[in-house]
Write an enzyme that holds these catalytic residues in place. Sequence first.
Site, PDB file in Angstrom:
ATOM      1  CD  GLU A  48      13.863  -9.988  67.083  1.00  0.00           C
ATOM      2  OE1 GLU A  48      12.372 -10.038  67.707  1.00  0.00           O
ATOM      3  OE2 GLU A  48      13.599 -10.139  65.449  1.00  0.00           O
ATOM      4  N   GLY A 139       7.733 -23.547  67.233  1.00  0.00           N
ATOM      5  CA  GLY A 139       9.427 -23.043  68.371  1.00  0.00           C
ATOM      6  C   GLY A 139      10.306 -22.853  67.282  1.00  0.00           C
ATOM      7  N   GLY A 141      10.235 -19.587  66.201  1.00  0.00           N
ATOM      8  CA  GLY A 141      11.116 -18.164  66.711  1.00  0.00           C
ATOM      9  C   GLY A 141       9.910 -17.434  65.663  1.00  0.00           C
ATOM     10  CG  LEU A 142       9.256 -18.320  61.974  1.00  0.00           C
ATOM     11  CD1 LEU A 142       9.433 -19.735  60.386  1.00  0.00           C
ATOM     12  CD2 LEU A 142       9.973 -17.169  61.538  1.00  0.00           C
ATOM     13  CG  ASP A 189       5.973 -12.205  68.553  1.00  0.00           C
ATOM     14  OD1 ASP A 189       6.040 -11.657  67.851  1.00  0.00           O
ATOM     15  OD2 ASP A 189       6.202 -13.141  68.928  1.00  0.00           O
ATOM     16  CE1 TYR A 241      10.775 -12.417  74.702  1.00  0.00           C
ATOM     17  CE2 TYR A 241       9.458 -12.082  76.936  1.00  0.00           C
ATOM     18  CZ  TYR A 241       9.674 -12.027  75.518  1.00  0.00           C
ATOM     19  OH  TYR A 241       8.914 -10.955  75.220  1.00  0.00           O
TER      20      TYR A 241
END
EC number: 2.7.1.6
Length: 405
Positions: A48, A139, A141-142, A189, A241
Amino acid sequence: MTADRRDTIADTFVADDPAAVAEGFRTVYGTEPAGVWAAPGRVNLIGEHTDYNDGFVMPFALPHATLAAVAPRGDGLLRLHSASGEVPGDIVELRVDEVAPGRRDGWADYPAGVVWALRDAGHTVGGADLHFVSDVPHGAGLSSSAALEVVTALALHDLYELGLEGWELARLCQRAENVYVGAPTGIMDQTASACCTAGHALFLDTRDLARRQVPFDLAAHGMQLLVVDTRVQHAHSDGEYGKRRAGCEAGAAALGVRALRDVPHEGLDAALDRIEDAEVRPLVRHIVTENHRVERVIELLSAGEVRAIGPVLVEGHASLRDDFRISCAELDLVVESSLAAGALGARMTGGGFGGSAIVLVDADTADAVTKAVRESFAGAGFTAPRVFPATPAAGARRRSSPSGV
């Protein structure tokens, strides 16, 4: 988006019904689509915030996907319509030769940004009508945004015969999100959505995009991976972020390396001693140890020691919580309550500050662990989480052609 609406989207699995998406296109535009394309959301097993540090990641694609029915246009007009999301309905109209960073069209920035990135890279892309439907929870996180970008890129790639590979489309989608949308995301991603294969996790070296498909069949080992959507909304383009990314860049500069990926795990303590900024040191520690955790998971899976990855997931969560400081009460509660109920491992996944957690369980304890997590949320007064099993699915692909729509 309401909890009920999100449950409906996530349970529909439109990825299995391209004909319905094509029919939606006909209803919106009054013409036939040239085809229907799909791009999945993703879950990151481990690794991550390492992607924008040239590090290692290990995502896999979800069955949940964004589908796009698309037809080219010859007049340079780009029309975008979404049947999903918080404000479905109106068609967003743009001219492809006027699309440029600085526009603000809400959700449409993601597909419009892809059009800009393709054209800015010198690819001949004209107008198009696009109709999107998604069952990737927004929203959570996928990677719902990456799925939207990649399905746009793949459809335009095929329609305009651009001759690019999946990883090249992923790079362009990342540029769209970084420059056009303004979110400083890494490459994981988009690459996961574009390049994953069913039944596997994707080991990705984000520096050179070297990839290896790693078999990840939990059912064969009597296990299951649960995704727990906390329903706590997060936004990659917010300041937190960006602060973490800037801190990592500051750490690399202080150590005189190109990126934190170049700091060896065995030399971590000495490296930390060289960093004066107390806010930067824990960020560096997380990235270096997280890269090492990815390598450990690869070794364990390759050796067939699947259960042994559980403690590594827990270590990863502690690092994200304490060093990177991007967890929240709901994510911590998922980990604590699931482990107390017998889970083999758990951690938050995604950008942080909300979103989802993953929980590794023996298949025969999945229901009990799910119940324990839901009861813990109720006891804490939190919104009920959504829990569903995650099975590695296929990456982006064309789902139907004119004869099939």
